[in-house]
Design an enzyme around this catalytic site. Sequence first.
Site, PDB file in Angstrom:
ATOM      1  N   GLN A   1     -14.632   2.968   1.695  1.00 25.03           N
ATOM      2  CA  GLN A   1     -13.900   2.467   0.528  1.00 25.03           C
ATOM      3  C   GLN A   1     -13.574   3.650  -0.383  1.00 25.03           C
ATOM      4  O   GLN A   1     -14.475   4.360  -0.827  1.00 25.03           O
ATOM      5  CB  GLN A   1     -14.746   1.435  -0.230  1.00 25.03           C
ATOM      6  CG  GLN A   1     -14.027   0.858  -1.444  1.00 25.03           C
ATOM      7  CD  GLN A   1     -14.857  -0.199  -2.167  1.00 25.03           C
ATOM      8  OE1 GLN A   1     -16.004  -0.479  -1.782  1.00 25.03           O
ATOM      9  NE2 GLN A   1     -14.292  -0.772  -3.211  1.00 25.03           N
TER      10      GLN A   1
ATOM     11  N   HIS B   1      -7.137  -5.508   2.417  1.00 26.07           N
ATOM     12  CA  HIS B   1      -5.942  -5.008   3.096  1.00 26.07           C
ATOM     13  C   HIS B   1      -5.421  -6.114   4.014  1.00 26.07           C
ATOM     14  O   HIS B   1      -6.190  -6.680   4.796  1.00 26.07           O
ATOM     15  CB  HIS B   1      -6.287  -3.809   3.985  1.00 26.07           C
ATOM     16  CG  HIS B   1      -6.839  -2.624   3.274  1.00 26.07           C
ATOM     17  ND1 HIS B   1      -6.102  -1.496   3.020  1.00 26.07           N
ATOM     18  CD2 HIS B   1      -8.081  -2.378   2.768  1.00 26.07           C
ATOM     19  CE1 HIS B   1      -6.858  -0.592   2.401  1.00 26.07           C
ATOM     20  NE2 HIS B   1      -8.071  -1.108   2.239  1.00 26.07           N
TER      21      HIS B   1
ATOM     22  N   HIS C   1     -10.665  -4.904  -3.122  1.00 28.93           N
ATOM     23  CA  HIS C   1      -9.334  -5.196  -2.594  1.00 28.93           C
ATOM     24  C   HIS C   1      -9.434  -5.547  -1.119  1.00 28.93           C
ATOM     25  O   HIS C   1     -10.351  -5.109  -0.423  1.00 28.93           O
ATOM     26  CB  HIS C   1      -8.382  -4.004  -2.786  1.00 28.93           C
ATOM     27  CG  HIS C   1      -8.915  -2.718  -2.237  1.00 28.93           C
ATOM     28  ND1 HIS C   1      -9.824  -1.946  -2.913  1.00 28.93           N
ATOM     29  CD2 HIS C   1      -8.672  -2.078  -1.063  1.00 28.93           C
ATOM     30  CE1 HIS C   1     -10.106  -0.872  -2.193  1.00 28.93           C
ATOM     31  NE2 HIS C   1      -9.439  -0.936  -1.060  1.00 28.93           N
TER      32      HIS C   1
ATOM     33  N   ASN D   1     -12.904  -2.816   2.973  1.00 33.91           N
ATOM     34  CA  ASN D   1     -13.763  -1.655   3.142  1.00 33.91           C
ATOM     35  C   ASN D   1     -14.768  -1.654   1.992  1.00 33.91           C
ATOM     36  O   ASN D   1     -14.363  -1.689   0.833  1.00 33.91           O
ATOM     37  CB  ASN D   1     -12.932  -0.370   3.123  1.00 33.91           C
ATOM     38  CG  ASN D   1     -11.937  -0.306   4.270  1.00 33.91           C
ATOM     39  OD1 ASN D   1     -12.197  -0.824   5.355  1.00 33.91           O
ATOM     40  ND2 ASN D   1     -10.787   0.303   4.033  1.00 33.91           N
TER      41      ASN D   1
ATOM     42  N   ASP E   1       0.844  -1.197   0.000  1.00 38.89           N
ATOM     43  CA  ASP E   1       0.000   0.000   0.000  1.00 38.89           C
ATOM     44  C   ASP E   1       0.883   1.253   0.000  1.00 38.89           C
ATOM     45  O   ASP E   1       1.915   1.307   0.682  1.00 38.89           O
ATOM     46  CB  ASP E   1      -0.915  -0.003   1.237  1.00 38.89           C
ATOM     47  CG  ASP E   1      -2.067   0.976   1.102  1.00 38.89           C
ATOM     48  OD1 ASP E   1      -3.220   0.536   0.975  1.00 38.89           O
ATOM     49  OD2 ASP E   1      -1.802   2.203   1.121  1.00 38.89           O
TER      50      ASP E   1
HETATM   51  P1  AMP Z   1      -9.728   1.719   0.543  1.00 38.92           P
HETATM   52  O1  AMP Z   1      -9.770   2.996   1.321  1.00 38.92           O
HETATM   53  O2  AMP Z   1     -10.130   0.514   1.319  1.00 38.92           O
HETATM   54  O3  AMP Z   1     -10.471   1.858  -0.754  1.00 38.92           O
HETATM   55  O4  AMP Z   1      -8.193   1.467   0.219  1.00 38.92           O
HETATM   56  C1  AMP Z   1      -7.523   1.965  -0.900  1.00 38.92           C
HETATM   57  C2  AMP Z   1      -6.065   1.835  -0.605  1.00 38.92           C
HETATM   58  O5  AMP Z   1      -5.343   1.962  -1.812  1.00 38.92           O
HETATM   59  C3  AMP Z   1      -5.514   2.904   0.346  1.00 38.92           C
HETATM   60  O6  AMP Z   1      -4.947   2.268   1.484  1.00 38.92           O
HETATM   61  C4  AMP Z   1      -4.476   3.615  -0.493  1.00 38.92           C
HETATM   62  O7  AMP Z   1      -3.355   4.004   0.262  1.00 38.92           O
HETATM   63  C5  AMP Z   1      -4.121   2.570  -1.543  1.00 38.92           C
HETATM   64  N1  AMP Z   1      -3.622   3.092  -2.800  1.00 38.92           N
HETATM   65  C6  AMP Z   1      -4.199   4.014  -3.595  1.00 38.92           C
HETATM   66  N2  AMP Z   1      -3.441   4.216  -4.697  1.00 38.92           N
HETATM   67  C7  AMP Z   1      -2.376   3.391  -4.584  1.00 38.92           C
HETATM   68  C8  AMP Z   1      -1.223   3.131  -5.395  1.00 38.92           C
HETATM   69  N3  AMP Z   1      -1.018   3.753  -6.570  1.00 38.92           N
HETATM   70  N4  AMP Z   1      -0.314   2.221  -4.970  1.00 38.92           N
HETATM   71  C9  AMP Z   1      -0.500   1.579  -3.788  1.00 38.92           C
HETATM   72  N5  AMP Z   1      -1.572   1.777  -2.994  1.00 38.92           N
HETATM   73  C10 AMP Z   1      -2.481   2.669  -3.372  1.00 38.92           C
END
Ligand code: AMP
Length: 113
Positions: A93, A101, A99, A86, A30
């Site tokens: 989300q 985590h 996805h 999420n 992440d």
């Molecule tokens: P969510 O809030 O559950 O939708 O999680 C999305 C996650 O994607 C967050 O923890 C972000 O930090 C991560 N994220 C967004 N863009 C990227 C990226 N380019 N590379 C790695 N992680 C990312």
Amino acid sequence: MSDCIFCKIANGEIPVNVVYEDDRILSFHDADPQAPVHVLIIPKKHIPTMDDVTEEDGELIAHIMLKVKDIAKELGLNNGYRLVNNCGEDGFQTVKHLHFHLLGKRRMTWPPG
Ligand code: AMP
Ligand code: ZN
């Protein structure tokens, strides 16, 4: 989906720090880690949220779940971890591509914030 950031990551358009990859799923670190170890596990198929999973995705979802312990082991999460999805607005989300985590190397709290 052409404007989906995780689809772009899945097809290699946006580089990430890959932890595991096969023909159906990808795991990568992440960009904004919330624990010493924080990786995401995504299906390469664009499924917006957990609410959009169908019967035909069952094997794909099972494949992700069965890989969790292997990825956790690879990352040295020998004392447990947390697996989070999420979903939607209340689930906070932010990326609308399914996805999970995988967080570890610190003691989590309950209930989550
Ligand atoms: P969510 O809030 O559950 O939708 O999680 C999305 C996650 O994607 C967050 O923890 C972000 O930090 C991560 N994220 C967004 N863009 C990227 C990226 N380019 N590379 C790695 N992680 C990312
Ligand atoms: Zn997508």
